[in-house]
Write a protein that holds these residues in place. Structure first.
Motif, PDB file in Angstrom:
ATOM      1  N   PRO A 293       0.817  -1.216   0.000  1.00 58.15           N
ATOM      2  CA  PRO A 293       0.000   0.000   0.000  1.00 58.15           C
ATOM      3  C   PRO A 293       0.855   1.273   0.000  1.00 58.15           C
ATOM      4  O   PRO A 293       1.994   1.272   0.445  1.00 58.15           O
ATOM      5  N   THR A 294       0.273   2.345  -0.492  1.00 63.28           N
ATOM      6  CA  THR A 294       0.972   3.621  -0.582  1.00 63.28           C
ATOM      7  C   THR A 294       1.428   4.105   0.789  1.00 63.28           C
ATOM      8  O   THR A 294       2.522   4.635   0.939  1.00 63.28           O
ATOM      9  N   CYS A 295       0.606   3.918   1.800  1.00 60.30           N
ATOM     10  CA  CYS A 295       0.951   4.368   3.153  1.00 60.30           C
ATOM     11  C   CYS A 295       2.207   3.650   3.650  1.00 60.30           C
ATOM     12  O   CYS A 295       3.077   4.270   4.260  1.00 60.30           O
ATOM     13  N   ALA A 296       2.314   2.370   3.382  1.00 67.22           N
ATOM     14  CA  ALA A 296       3.497   1.608   3.799  1.00 67.22           C
ATOM     15  C   ALA A 296       4.737   2.109   3.062  1.00 67.22           C
ATOM     16  O   ALA A 296       5.809   2.234   3.662  1.00 67.22           O
TER      17      ALA A 296
ATOM     18  N   GLN B  34       5.189   5.108   1.952  1.00 68.53           N
ATOM     19  CA  GLN B  34       5.511   6.413   2.522  1.00 68.53           C
ATOM     20  C   GLN B  34       6.289   6.246   3.820  1.00 68.53           C
ATOM     21  O   GLN B  34       7.275   6.945   4.051  1.00 68.53           O
ATOM     22  N   HIS B  35       5.878   5.315   4.666  1.00 70.83           N
ATOM     23  CA  HIS B  35       6.586   5.071   5.924  1.00 70.83           C
ATOM     24  C   HIS B  35       8.005   4.564   5.670  1.00 70.83           C
ATOM     25  O   HIS B  35       8.945   4.975   6.358  1.00 70.83           O
TER      26      HIS B  35
ATOM     27  N   LEU C 179       7.491  15.369   4.446  1.00 74.32           N
ATOM     28  CA  LEU C 179       8.002  14.030   4.714  1.00 74.32           C
ATOM     29  C   LEU C 179       9.325  14.085   5.467  1.00 74.32           C
ATOM     30  O   LEU C 179       9.555  13.311   6.403  1.00 74.32           O
TER      31      LEU C 179
ATOM     32  N   SER D 180       8.708  15.082   9.076  1.00 72.20           N
ATOM     33  CA  SER D 180       8.097  14.020   9.865  1.00 72.20           C
ATOM     34  C   SER D 180       9.090  12.910  10.172  1.00 72.20           C
ATOM     35  O   SER D 180       8.842  12.079  11.034  1.00 72.20           O
TER      36      SER D 180
END
Length: 92
Positions: free
Chosen positions: A2-5, A7-8, A88, A91
């Motif tokens: 997934p995109t969220c993963a 990004q992390h 990013l 963060s």
């Protein structure tokens, strides 16, 4: 993935690379130093504002983490308003 993963993972790698390249320069301000300075100031002034040391300690114990959280939140929000990449990095 997934995109969220992704990004992390990107933030983690960017933070690691930034820390490896820059580290913690002596001349730049560091959030931990600012938090320490806030604690020192409050330890001297808070007992004047409260009737007993326990109340002053509870105030410091609530105020310092809240101030640190809000400071980080607004810093990341400001960086994110500048650009997605800056957000990013902030963060990380």
């Amino acid at each position: 993935m997934p995109t969220c993963a992704l990004q992390h993972i990107f933030v983690l790698i960017a933070a690691w690379l930034f820390d490896a390249l820059v580290g913690d320069p002596e001349k730049l301000p560091h959030p931990v130093r600012a938090i320490g300075a806030l604690i020192v100031r409050l330890e001297h002034r808070a007992p004047q504002w409260f009737k007993n040391k326990k109340s002053a300690g509870v105030f410091i114990g609530i105020f310092v983490p809240a101030a640190a959280y809000l400071g980080a939140f607004f810093f990341i929000a400001l960086a994110g308003a500048i650009s997605v990449f800056a957000g990013l990095l902030a963060s990380a």
